[in-house]
Write an enzyme that holds these catalytic residues in place. Sequence first.
Site: not given
Length: 497
Positions: A110, A104, A416, A438
């Site tokens: 996110c 990102q 997040h 992630n």
Amino acid sequence: MGSAPSKPESVIAANEKQVVVDQVTSSMSSLSIRAPTSVDGALTLSNVQAWEEEISSKPKLELARTILNHTDVREALQSRAAVIADAHVFNTEVDFKTGPITNQKSSGRCWLFASTNVLRYNIMKKLNLEDFQLSQSYLFFWDKLNKSNYYLELAIQLADAPLDDRLVYHLAGDLISDGGQWDMVVNLVETYGVVPQTVFPESLHSSLSSPLNALLKTKLREHALILRDLSSSLRSSPQHLSEAAILSTLRSKKEELMKEVYTVMSATLGVPPSSESKFSWDYYDKDGKAGHWEGTPKDFYKTLATGQYRPSDSFSLINDPRNAYGKLYTVEKLGNIWGGRPVLYVNTEIEQLKNAVVKLIKAGQPVFFGCDVGKHSDRDLGIMDTALFEYEAAFDITLGLSKADRLRVNESSMTHAMVISGVHLDTSGKPVRYKVENSWGETAGNKGYFVMSDKWFEQFVYQVVVPKALAPKELVKVYESGEKVELPPWDPMGSLA
């Protein structure tokens, strides 16, 4: 008869003050608390001297001073035992691995990366792809444009409220945040569909969003004032306009102002495909065979991105110990598409969130979840573990805040969103650690993957998205009841991952 001589007022005041001090000292003694050195609350040198004498007498704290004044506390106090325990090994994973690890970059997207990482699972599996990304910037464009409209609609709605009203002031803060929630994802994909990243690639300002955000916020705050002034003028008009006529006029002006927003966004992010217009996409599958697809973004979403469980049939379980479990919650004035699906949470015990994750992974479904990623975590190692740093031992302190306390005092919130794609279970079937995908690129963690301990999950995971078909029936019933408790806009559950 003469009266007895009276005592000076200064003596009386001193005596009364001493009585109060004696009473306080006696009260504190019964509570095993010593009397304060400073009566008036000011910090004195005697305070510091007393602390210094006590600390310097403890060899462990003296050692901490020797080491920590020239060393990053996170590196010096990292627990070797925790690092060893948090192995990137998982005995239960989804049956299809996606790629590549996404990034990102310098943006707060996110939630869009996590949601598209979940959606691409179905696409890659159906088309036998090795590497594939959906366009995060496509959804980012439509989200930002809609959030701008949402804010201006609220400006119209609250035009009569004072500018220093807490709600008006709060809404004018981070009014078009990069962040979002699962229900906002559903609003976007159901309205605009999705496209491959090659159809609408990244731009500088989708990956570096702060300059664009700053400009848009400036314009939108100006637009809000314009609408407020127009509202006041219309209401004081001698023509005595109806509420419907006033609203119609304000919305006509808003659309004129929104053109400026669109002008800025289309110049900095590019002109996105129309959700109703066809595009062509050519690709190679993992066997090197060329493929072709043609249709609208909404067609792409409906035919390829949705699998057995549609995003619109999934909802958020949260663990918020401040509030009653078994209830449905929403947040006032939180959304992206005006008139769209509201942000809804079913609050339940943390074990329900864990059970949902295990059930989804066993069913081959990656899991969207929201957490406070910055607490007790290491980006380079890719570890999230409450035992990762030995702060308490090094400083002779106790970190005693509960999960509910952290929410109450603004110590923690959802910051997040990521994806769980695996879990390591013990011999009794209980989770020990979780595999986390992630969106910080391959250099973070273990080639982009993080490991999350079960204790960290308990303390810092707040949300798990689950399909109705795989959720506990009693919680689905709560969700479908529509009987929701409304939290204020500034509540921690209103924070956007």
